[in-house]
Design an enzyme around this catalytic site. Structure first.
Site, mmCIF file in Angstrom:
data_model
loop_
_atom_site.group_PDB
_atom_site.id
_atom_site.type_symbol
_atom_site.label_atom_id
_atom_site.label_comp_id
_atom_site.label_asym_id
_atom_site.label_seq_id
_atom_site.Cartn_x
_atom_site.Cartn_y
_atom_site.Cartn_z
ATOM 1 N N ASP A 83 -28.754 32.725 -21.533
ATOM 2 C CA ASP A 83 -27.974 32.333 -20.359
ATOM 3 C C ASP A 83 -28.494 31.035 -19.738
ATOM 4 O O ASP A 83 -28.145 30.721 -18.605
ATOM 5 C CB ASP A 83 -27.985 33.455 -19.314
ATOM 6 N N SER A 118 -43.997 26.809 1.123
ATOM 7 C CA SER A 118 -45.016 25.861 0.685
ATOM 8 C C SER A 118 -46.199 25.889 1.666
ATOM 9 O O SER A 118 -46.791 26.950 1.867
ATOM 10 C CB SER A 118 -44.411 24.463 0.536
ATOM 11 N N ASP A 125 -36.068 36.612 -23.455
ATOM 12 C CA ASP A 125 -36.018 37.476 -22.273
ATOM 13 C C ASP A 125 -34.863 38.474 -22.329
ATOM 14 O O ASP A 125 -34.639 39.241 -21.398
ATOM 15 C CB ASP A 125 -35.961 36.654 -20.976
ATOM 16 N N ILE A 169 -31.396 30.500 -18.669
ATOM 17 C CA ILE A 169 -32.441 30.786 -17.677
ATOM 18 C C ILE A 169 -33.595 31.530 -18.342
ATOM 19 O O ILE A 169 -33.376 32.521 -19.049
ATOM 20 C CB ILE A 169 -31.880 31.633 -16.514
ATOM 21 N N HIS A 176 -39.326 24.152 -6.474
ATOM 22 C CA HIS A 176 -40.215 24.322 -5.327
ATOM 23 C C HIS A 176 -39.409 24.626 -4.071
ATOM 24 O O HIS A 176 -38.754 23.750 -3.513
ATOM 25 C CB HIS A 176 -41.067 23.077 -5.123
ATOM 26 N N ASP A 186 -41.414 26.132 -10.519
ATOM 27 C CA ASP A 186 -41.976 25.292 -9.462
ATOM 28 C C ASP A 186 -42.874 24.226 -10.087
ATOM 29 O O ASP A 186 -43.879 24.553 -10.728
ATOM 30 C CB ASP A 186 -42.786 26.165 -8.502
#
Length: 386
Positions: free
Chosen positions: A105, A29, A101, A107, A282, A242
């Site tokens: 799954d 960050s 994608d 994700i 993040h 994020d």
């Protein structure tokens, strides 16, 4: 920070009666930005820099932080999306983008490759007031604004926005009744507008002012040739959901460094690599709806498991630990092609592994080979997109 590095090296040399052999930096960050600023301003300080989710474009990101919140304010407007509704939106994003994608799954591994149609969320005739199962037309407009890059009137990019999947964690910037102070306090106190400045008066002139002042010279330049010339190495990364620093800002930075160095015949890939982390927020962690492999001993990550954790429990090697990967690159010349991310069944006890997956160096992506356990890193490979 440079001053503390100089003093620390002097103290170390005095105590051990010899200079340090190698010096490394690891931060995320603001810490990621600080590491990259070291590479730009003081290339002799570190041999290797691990820079996670770097907040590198301060002069634009802080104004954007105020601007993006205003899309969803005031809370009394008919276009306001309440925090609870973002979870519904996120569920639909995962429903549409996860299969696209190549593997279902939970994700989202390729948000930029997803053809997302938010119109599927529109309320029907039987919707009730303040229904959290659907969005109205005005709320849909707000969603489009939040998911669009911040572009000035002359078609100049001010700041890139979130990637799909990030909307499940809205409270930091867009789900409250005021803009995040990271944006408004920057304008008030770093740009000198004063404590009485009203965020509703925000306009693009704030960005022009921010560029002219560039407080602390915090915004990074793209010329890292001095760090390259010294032989330094950079490993950067960014979580793909994020909610605080949009993921797309890191590829933007990397590509502009390449634009700057290519005319100097410098191969960026020879010293600067970065990888994206599907499903990571993040700097660390992953939403429960995704359970993505996010842990690789990056800066700020150990504390998300246990302050006493060293490296990656059960996998203390350069394949799984990003800092060890950096050290192997600098000291032995072993160039990392990926770092394996780990998700434990219980991140607190970090004993049993739920999932592992290679996190590939940009622009490659991890793709399932088509057979084998999808939760085993060996069932995946890094493939080029072109």
């Amino acid at each position: 920070m440079h001053g503390s590095v100089v003093v620390a090296k002097a103290v170390t040399a005095a105590y051990y009666a010899q200079n340090v052999s190698y010096s490394y930096y690891s931060g995320c960050s603001t810490g990621g930005r600080q590491g990259l600023k070291e590479a730009e301003f003081y290339p002799e300080d570190f041999d290797g820099i691990v820079a996670g989710a770097p907040a590198w474009w301060t002069s634009h990101m802080q104004p954007w932080t105020a601007r993006v919140a205003l899309y969803n304010l005031p809370t009394t407007a008919d276009y306001h999306i309440p925090a609870a509704l973002f979870a519904t939106i996120n569920k639909e994003v995962i429903k549409q983008c996860d299969p696209q994608d190549g593997l279902v799954d939970s994700i989202i591994s390729d948000p930029e490759g997803c053809n997302f149609r938010p119109e599927t969320l529109l309320c029907g005739a039987n919707a009730t007031a303040n229904d959290t199962r659907c969005v109205t037309g005005p709320q849909l407009d707000t969603l489009y604004n939040i998911l669009s890059d911040y572009v000035a009137e002359n078609n100049t990019l001010i700041f890139p926005t979130y990637w799909l999947g990030s909307e499940g964690q809205p409270a930091l910037l867009t789900g409250t009744n005021l803009p995040n102070p990271l944006g408004t306090d920057y304008v008030k106190y770093f740009l000198g507008k004063g404590p009485d400045w009203n965020f509703n008066d925000y306009n693009d002139d704030i960005v022009t002012l921010s560029d002219s002042i560039n407080p602390g010279k915090a915004t990074l330049g793209f010329d890292l040739s001095a760090f390259h010339s010294r032989g330094g190495k950079i490993l950067s990364y960014h979580g793909m959901v994020d909610p605080l620093i949009p993921t797309s800002s890191t590829p933007y930075f990397y590509n502009h460094v390449q634009r700057t160095l290519a005319p100097k015949s410098i191969d960026i890939d020879s010293f600067f690599k970065f990888f994206l982390v599907p499903g990571m927020g993040h700097c660390s962690s992953t939403p429960a709806v995704m359970n993505a492999p996010w842990y690789f001993a990056g800066p700020n990550q150990q504390s998300a498991l246990d302050q006493k954790v060293y490296s990656v429990p059960g996998f203390e090697d350069e394949e799984h630990d990003v800092l060890l990967a950096m050290m192997a690159w600098v000291e032995q010349g072993r160039v990392p092609a990926y770092v394996v991310g780990t998700k434990y069944v219980n991140d607190t006890t970090h004993v049993d592994v739920m999932r592992q997956r290679p996190l590939c160096m940009y622009p490659k992506q991890a793709k399932y080979k088509g057979d084998g356990n999808v939760n085993d890193a060996k069932s995946w490979e890094c493939r080029s997109l072109y």
